[in-house]
Scaffold this motif. Structure first.
Motif, PDB file in Angstrom:
ATOM      1  N   UNK A 151       0.824  -1.210   0.000  1.00 31.33           N
ATOM      2  CA  UNK A 151       0.000   0.000   0.000  1.00 31.33           C
ATOM      3  C   UNK A 151       0.860   1.263   0.000  1.00 31.33           C
ATOM      4  N   UNK A 152       0.561   2.213  -0.889  1.00 31.82           N
ATOM      5  CA  UNK A 152       1.303   3.479  -0.879  1.00 31.82           C
ATOM      6  C   UNK A 152       0.855   4.357   0.281  1.00 31.82           C
ATOM      7  N   UNK A 153       1.587   5.429   0.573  1.00 35.11           N
ATOM      8  CA  UNK A 153       1.194   6.316   1.679  1.00 35.11           C
ATOM      9  C   UNK A 153      -0.198   6.896   1.453  1.00 35.11           C
ATOM     10  N   UNK A 154      -0.929   7.055   2.535  1.00 30.33           N
ATOM     11  CA  UNK A 154      -2.291   7.563   2.469  1.00 30.33           C
ATOM     12  C   UNK A 154      -2.403   8.832   3.310  1.00 30.33           C
ATOM     13  N   UNK A 155      -3.168   9.795   2.814  1.00 31.67           N
ATOM     14  CA  UNK A 155      -3.431  10.981   3.598  1.00 31.67           C
ATOM     15  C   UNK A 155      -4.575  10.793   4.563  1.00 31.67           C
ATOM     16  N   UNK A 156      -5.411   9.784   4.301  1.00 30.77           N
ATOM     17  CA  UNK A 156      -6.569   9.506   5.162  1.00 30.77           C
ATOM     18  C   UNK A 156      -6.880   8.027   5.090  1.00 30.77           C
ATOM     19  N   UNK A 157      -7.463   7.506   6.146  1.00 32.73           N
ATOM     20  CA  UNK A 157      -7.903   6.123   6.144  1.00 32.73           C
ATOM     21  C   UNK A 157      -9.236   5.984   5.426  1.00 32.73           C
ATOM     22  N   UNK A 158      -9.725   4.757   5.368  1.00 26.95           N
ATOM     23  CA  UNK A 158     -11.044   4.523   4.781  1.00 26.95           C
ATOM     24  C   UNK A 158     -12.126   4.938   5.774  1.00 26.95           C
ATOM     25  N   UNK A 159     -13.237   5.415   5.249  1.00 26.48           N
ATOM     26  CA  UNK A 159     -14.318   5.879   6.118  1.00 26.48           C
ATOM     27  C   UNK A 159     -14.981   4.724   6.862  1.00 26.48           C
ATOM     28  N   UNK A 160     -15.046   3.552   6.217  1.00 25.01           N
ATOM     29  CA  UNK A 160     -15.681   2.393   6.841  1.00 25.01           C
ATOM     30  C   UNK A 160     -14.928   1.129   6.467  1.00 25.01           C
ATOM     31  N   UNK A 161     -15.232   0.063   7.196  1.00 22.20           N
ATOM     32  CA  UNK A 161     -14.626  -1.241   6.932  1.00 22.20           C
ATOM     33  C   UNK A 161     -15.591  -2.107   6.132  1.00 22.20           C
ATOM     34  N   UNK A 162     -15.066  -3.033   5.340  1.00 23.60           N
ATOM     35  CA  UNK A 162     -15.938  -3.948   4.608  1.00 23.60           C
ATOM     36  C   UNK A 162     -16.473  -5.029   5.543  1.00 23.60           C
ATOM     37  N   UNK A 163     -17.476  -5.789   5.115  1.00 25.40           N
ATOM     38  CA  UNK A 163     -18.009  -6.870   5.949  1.00 25.40           C
ATOM     39  C   UNK A 163     -17.021  -8.035   6.027  1.00 25.40           C
ATOM     40  N   UNK A 164     -17.226  -8.967   6.941  1.00 27.09           N
ATOM     41  CA  UNK A 164     -16.351 -10.141   7.025  1.00 27.09           C
ATOM     42  C   UNK A 164     -16.368 -10.941   5.727  1.00 27.09           C
ATOM     43  N   UNK A 165     -15.302 -11.713   5.517  1.00 25.21           N
ATOM     44  CA  UNK A 165     -15.223 -12.552   4.332  1.00 25.21           C
ATOM     45  C   UNK A 165     -16.341 -13.591   4.337  1.00 25.21           C
ATOM     46  N   UNK A 166     -16.928 -13.810   3.174  1.00 21.60           N
ATOM     47  CA  UNK A 166     -17.868 -14.913   2.992  1.00 21.60           C
ATOM     48  C   UNK A 166     -17.085 -16.214   2.834  1.00 21.60           C
ATOM     49  N   UNK A 167     -17.795 -17.337   2.709  1.00 23.21           N
ATOM     50  CA  UNK A 167     -17.131 -18.646   2.699  1.00 23.21           C
ATOM     51  C   UNK A 167     -16.058 -18.780   1.616  1.00 23.21           C
ATOM     52  N   UNK A 168     -16.333 -18.426   0.343  1.00 21.35           N
ATOM     53  CA  UNK A 168     -15.286 -18.587  -0.669  1.00 21.35           C
ATOM     54  C   UNK A 168     -14.072 -17.697  -0.412  1.00 21.35           C
ATOM     55  N   UNK A 169     -14.314 -16.445  -0.010  1.00 20.25           N
ATOM     56  CA  UNK A 169     -13.203 -15.529   0.245  1.00 20.25           C
ATOM     57  C   UNK A 169     -12.386 -15.991   1.443  1.00 20.25           C
ATOM     58  N   UNK A 170     -13.066 -16.476   2.471  1.00 24.66           N
ATOM     59  CA  UNK A 170     -12.359 -16.958   3.656  1.00 24.66           C
ATOM     60  C   UNK A 170     -11.477 -18.167   3.320  1.00 24.66           C
ATOM     61  N   UNK A 171     -11.988 -19.049   2.468  1.00 19.35           N
ATOM     62  CA  UNK A 171     -11.217 -20.218   2.073  1.00 19.35           C
ATOM     63  C   UNK A 171      -9.950 -19.805   1.335  1.00 19.35           C
TER      64      UNK A 171
END
Length: 529
Positions: A151-171
């Motif tokens: 990740x390159x340097x950021x001036x600000x973080x993300x406003x929100x977080x994504x949801x937890x990984x679903x089954x395929x992404x978690x695998x």
């Protein structure tokens, strides 16, 4: 007042990431802005999630195809056309280029300037960083800062977080971690949270490739364009810009065709911003005779890039997504700059990211026998990864006008010629190998790779730079030799990097729009002289 009877400060052609963000900045500055769009507003109804309506018999299919290579033959390709451009159908992945992506072509050992015609970016990552911040905020991008190892340097973080990984992404994530890799959540322009007077994402399977029926995907038609309209910008859909009118070295207006009425008109303006996509913008500039503008005109359409991408399909013994949830969530950047051990090929490779499994009807209709039938029957056991390798710019990869073929409106269609550099194919092959290792670790019995031949990531046909003999646009994306003409879609990019280009195009549109507004008097006065 009719838009053709009014003189506008600026006409923006196209409502994609570059056009919409530039229009927003100009409208914020109080300018009269007309935005022309070939497509129409999408229907947020049942058809939005209907596979037949969107993918098999696409209701938003353009009337203007382009000719390109497909499966070893020349064929006509009919892209979608809507207000919001490709953002309506994209998968919402919103990545920044890395700092090194702005650097010299010395990052690519073993490639000759003749074979891969590199040009330096005339700006650095630092010049674009604050606009990345703004683009992420406007598009509502969610992510987790600090988890991407490149990740390159950021001036600000993300406003929100994504949801937890679903089954395929978690695998996939667990398998990648077992292999010593660093998977992380894809930054996504999707509204996963309450409290902003917008529909919340229901994490369905009709995101990538589809419009969002409820408007939870943060496409341009529900985010940036409404803001521009509230500030006074006028969006005229179903209107084709057929030619830029050049008078005494400047653009004085745009010839238009109203698809509703069939009437043609010429709209006058002080300044034009072209953002019709890397293929569409090149076609319009060529149809307007701008290839004759010296010394850079002959470069219009050259150096087309589209990424060297491919899919790795894993076939598993059990159902992979029993909850039937959205799963384009996991990214792997460990190989972006090459293999950590130094294993070849030398230089950057690109990225691996999760991909929605397409609907079984689409697999059946889009693959030859018996592959489509097998894919249809085993659909519930699939996981897909996409490998995105950099596509090096080549002088002979280009967009031209077809010498004989016309669209139904009498306009010449584009011919697209593209060929990968050997190093591009090596990078993709290396990513295939690593994606297959992840699939194997995740438990896939069968692993199959397939190249992607689309131009959904088209870039580079009007690249920017400091030298008018090697670039079409100056560092502010102004056409060399025509002071009141700007091009702000993916055309401006002199190299492709190895990430989805949408966020970079949006950030640059904000940068250019702010510059035009700030320097308006000087730009318009220069054009009038």
């Amino acid at each position: 007042m009719s838009v053709s009877k009014q003189r506008w400060n600026a006409i923006v052609i196209g409502t994609g990431f570059g056009g919409s963000t530039t229009a927003l900045k100009l409208a914020e500055a109080g300018m009269s802005v007309l935005v022309l769009e070939r497509g129409r507003w999408v229907d947020r109804d049942e058809s939005a999630w209907d596979t037949r309506a969107i993918l098999l018999q696409p209701k938003y299919k353009s009337g203007t195809p382009y000719e390109a290579d497909h499966l070893l033959k020349r064929t006509l390709v009919y892209p979608n056309e809507t207000v919001g451009g490709n953002s309506i159908f994209y998968g919402a992945a919103s990545f920044r280029l890395r700092e090194a992506d702005f650097e010299r072509h010395s990052r690519f050992p073993g490639t000759s300037p003749r074979a891969a015609a590199f040009a330096d970016w005339p700006i650095s990552y630092a010049d674009l960083s604050c606009y990345y911040d703004e683009a992420e905020r406007l598009l509502g991008v969610v992510g987790v800062a600090g988890t991407d190892p490149t990740e390159p340097p950021r001036g600000a973080g993300y406003a929100d977080s994504p949801p937890p990984f679903s089954s395929p992404a978690r695998r996939v994530a667990e398998a990648a971690r077992d292999l010593g890799l660093h998977p992380f959540p894809i930054p996504l322009a999707i509204n996963f949270h309450d409290g902003n007077n917008r529909a919340k994402c229901i994490r369905c399977l009709t995101c990538d490739l589809y419009p969002c029926k409820i408007g939870a995907k943060n496409d341009l038609a529900v985010t940036i364009l409404p803001q521009a309209i509230r500030l006074g910008a006028v969006v005229k859909d179903q209107t084709i810009a057929t030619r830029l009118v050049r008078t005494q070295g400047r653009i004085s207006g745009v010839e238009c065709l109203d698809l509703r009425t069939g009437q043609t008109s010429t709209v006058s303006c002080d300044l034009v911003v072209v953002s019709a996509g890397a293929i569409g913008s090149a076609r319009l500039l060529l149809a307007s005779g701008l290839e004759h503008v010296k010394p850079n005109g002959p470069l219009v359409g050259r150096y087309l890039m589209r990424h060297c991408s491919g899919i790795m399909l894993g076939l598993f013994p059990s159902t992979t997504n029993p909850e039937q949830r959205f799963h384009k969530q996991v990214a792997i950047m460990d190989f972006y700059f090459g293999h950590p051990s130094g294993r070849g090929p030398a230089g950057p490779w690109g990225m691996i990211q999760g991909l929605q499994v397409p609907p079984r009807e689409y697999i059946l209709g889009g693959a030859p026998f018996p592959v489509g039938q097998i894919g249809y029957l085993t659909h519930a056991h699939h996981i897909y990864l996409i490998c995105i390798a950099e596509d090096m710019p080549r002088f002979d990869s280009r967009v031209t006008l077809h010498p004989t073929e016309r669209d139904p409106y009498g306009q010449p269609i584009a011919q697209v010629f593209h060929k990968y550099h050997r190093r591009d194919l090596q990078g993709r092959k290396a990513l295939y190998r690593e994606a297959a290792r992840i699939m194997r670790r995740a438990g896939a019995w069968v692993r199959v790779h397939k190249p992607i031949n689309s131009h959904s990531h088209a870039m580079g046909t009007c690249r920017f730079g400091v030298d008018p003999f090697t670039a079409v646009l100056d560092p502010w994306c102004r056409f060399f030799g025509i002071s009141n003409l700007f091009v702000v879609d993916g055309s401006f990019m002199p190299t492709s990097g190895g990430v989805n280009p949408s966020l970079t195009i949006a950030a640059n549109g904000l940068r250019v729009g702010e510059h035009i507004a700030r320097e308006w008097t000087a730009i318009v006065d220069m054009g009038a002289r």
